[in-house]
Design an enzyme around this catalytic site. Structure first.
Site, PDB file in Angstrom:
ATOM      1  CB  SER A   1      -0.959   0.002   1.187  1.00  0.00           C
ATOM      2  OG  SER A   1      -0.253  -0.157   2.395  1.00  0.00           O
TER       3      SER A   1
ATOM      4  CG  HIS B   1      -3.773  -0.589  -2.407  1.00  0.00           C
ATOM      5  ND1 HIS B   1      -4.245   0.698  -2.467  1.00  0.00           N
ATOM      6  CD2 HIS B   1      -3.527  -0.848  -1.093  1.00  0.00           C
ATOM      7  CE1 HIS B   1      -4.274   1.215  -1.248  1.00  0.00           C
ATOM      8  NE2 HIS B   1      -3.838   0.298  -0.395  1.00  0.00           N
TER       9      HIS B   1
ATOM     10  CE  LYS C   1      -7.447   1.145   0.836  1.00  0.00           C
ATOM     11  NZ  LYS C   1      -6.919   0.219   1.808  1.00  0.00           N
TER      12      LYS C   1
HETATM   13  C1  LIG Z   1      -6.801   0.178   3.213  1.00  0.00           C
HETATM   14  C2  LIG Z   1      -6.228  -1.127   3.534  1.00  0.00           C
HETATM   15  C3  LIG Z   1      -6.811  -1.948   4.503  1.00  0.00           C
HETATM   16  C4  LIG Z   1      -7.932  -1.471   5.375  1.00  0.00           C
HETATM   17  O1  LIG Z   1      -9.148  -1.478   4.723  1.00  0.00           O
HETATM   18  P1  LIG Z   1     -10.318  -0.566   5.275  1.00  0.00           P
HETATM   19  O2  LIG Z   1     -11.533  -1.106   4.628  1.00  0.00           O
HETATM   20  O3  LIG Z   1      -9.992   0.828   4.902  1.00  0.00           O
HETATM   21  O4  LIG Z   1     -10.350  -0.759   6.773  1.00  0.00           O
HETATM   22  C5  LIG Z   1      -6.303  -3.210   4.672  1.00  0.00           C
HETATM   23  N1  LIG Z   1      -5.246  -3.643   3.956  1.00  0.00           N
HETATM   24  C6  LIG Z   1      -4.637  -2.871   3.044  1.00  0.00           C
HETATM   25  C7  LIG Z   1      -3.462  -3.409   2.287  1.00  0.00           C
HETATM   26  C8  LIG Z   1      -5.099  -1.591   2.808  1.00  0.00           C
HETATM   27  O5  LIG Z   1      -4.484  -0.808   1.927  1.00  0.00           O
END
Ligand SMILES: *Cc1c(COP(=O)(O)O)cnc(C)c1O
Length: 402
Positions: A195, A223, A255
């Protein structure tokens, strides 16, 4: 509690103080942020779905039909037909037996890891894994081993030094056995696309090592899903890795999907185990059904509109070519996450603020999100950007980093 303000002062002197900017506009690439119009280069809304008319429409009509709240947890009376349909569609999309919705990705990771391993077991994590994966490992009470980023050989050495004779599901849980006696489980955990770095985990090699050492592999593709793979199936679609290769797949919906929530996908026994045991699943309110309906619409767009992924690739490569010509400190990423390593937190914040005053929103990512002296500017692209935005960004970066 006077020490709290001392600590706050300390953070501020180190450039580590975090504050929030207030957004008044809809999400998108043009934001009104702290009262100022800026071009947004830090959202995870890769495919432009947070504010897509069809997704909004699905959300509104489901709110008319079902109301806003879900009323309770999934195991009480909160599991609606919209949630269930979305789970079935996510299972089909990822090529897994079943999928299980969680209210956030953070909770999905906490839930999955702490259900699969516990005391007497071992969890192996890439050092640069997302905080929620690291926290899940700590919460589980399993022995916690971190391997050097993407270093399969290091992982293999760690595995060679640990004992195990069962995969996570076959072993009883919580494992009541003292260390070194009888069954202990091993779980390897990695981000799919990292990330804060944007590079892709060596999932194929990780899977091979996991099989050799009788461990399970869990990939959090927050991602990658929607962004990579011909159909948006993420890193695992790109590498053609099925449920036998990667037993636990986590995806997030906040995302590329543009909504909220997350899911775990895998075998029936995995999902049924999570339903019985995962506390962050059991003891929390289900997502609003309208979020599930909106996400079903996002999923259709993800599967049918591959032009969005194509455009994102084209924007990313335009940026990479331009940045290389300018000698910007790019990192080894081919994804729409394009960080530039700065080093000191104070400097990263100063550059981010300078860019903001010129109308560009780019966040400075600082420790503890990244390692000490690993502060960086993290640029992300969205399908809503146009070539001219990339060119303006390159100009601004060249000046700010000069
Ligand atoms: C954003 C993210 C999360 C968390 O997800 P949310 O739904 O925002 O709590 C978990 N793992 C990764 C790799 C992320 O980038």
């Amino acid at each position: 509690m006077t020490d709290l303000s001392l600590k706050l002062n300390e953070l501020s002197q180190q450039g580590l103080y975090r504050s929030r900017r207030i957004v008044e506009s809809p999400q998108g690439i043009s934001l009104i942020c702290d009262g100022k119009p800026v071009i947004n280069f830090c959202s995870n809304d890769y495919l432009g779905l947070t504010n897509h008319p069809d997704v909004i429409h699905a959300f509104k009509s489901a709110a008319d039909k079902y109301g806003v709240g879900s009323g309770s947890a999934h195991l009480i009376c909160g599991h609606g037909s919209a949630h269930h349909a979305l789970e079935e569609e996510l299972a089909a999309f990822t090529g897994r037996d079943m999928a299980l919705l969680f209210s956030t990705g953070y909770m999905a990771n906490m839930g999955a890891i702490s259900t699969l391993v516990g005391r007497g077991d071992t969890v192996f994590e890439d050092r640069l894994n997302h905080a929620s994966l690291l926290d899940g490992g700590l919460l589980s009470g399993a022995r916690f081993k971190r391997y050097v980023h993407a270093d399969v050989e290091h992982l293999q050495n760690l595995l060679g030094n640990s004992k195990a004779n069962k995969n996570p599901i076959d072993a009883p849980h919580p494992s009541p056995l003292p260390k070194g006696e009888g069954i202990s489980r091993r779980l390897i955990v990695t981000d799919g696309v990292f990330s804060m770095d944007g590079d892709i985990a060596p999932v194929q090699a990780l899977s091979a090592v996991a099989k050799r050492h009788d461990a399970w592999l869990m990939v959090d593709d927050a991602h990658g899903l929607g962004v990579l793979g011909n159909n948006g199936g993420g890193v695992l679609e790109e590498l053609k890795l099925g449920q036998d290769d990667v037993q636990v797949l986590v995806g997030t919906l906040g995302k590329a999907f543009g909504t909220l929530g997350a899911f775990v996908a895998g075998s029936e026994e995995l999902i049924e185990t999570l339903i019985q045991k995962a506390r962050p699943y059991i003891y929390t309110t289900a997502l609003p059904p309208a979020i599930a309906e909106a996400t079903r619409t996002s999923l259709k767009i993800i599967q049918t509109e591959s032009w969005r992924r194509e455009k994102l690739k084209q924007l990313t490569s335009r940026f990479k070519v331009g940045a290389a010509q300018l000698g910007l400190p790019l990192m080894a990423s081919t994804s729409p996450i394009q960080p530039m390593l700065i080093g000191e937190a104070v400097r990263a914040v100063a550059i981010s603020n300078a860019l903001f005053s010129q109308g560009f929103l780019i966040s400075a990512i600082r420790p503890p999100t990244v390692p000490a002296n690993g502060a960086r500017l993290r640029v992300t692209f969205s399908v809503m950007h146009e070539d001219r935005h990339i060119d303006q960004l390159l100009d601004a970066l060249a000046k700010a980093l000069a």
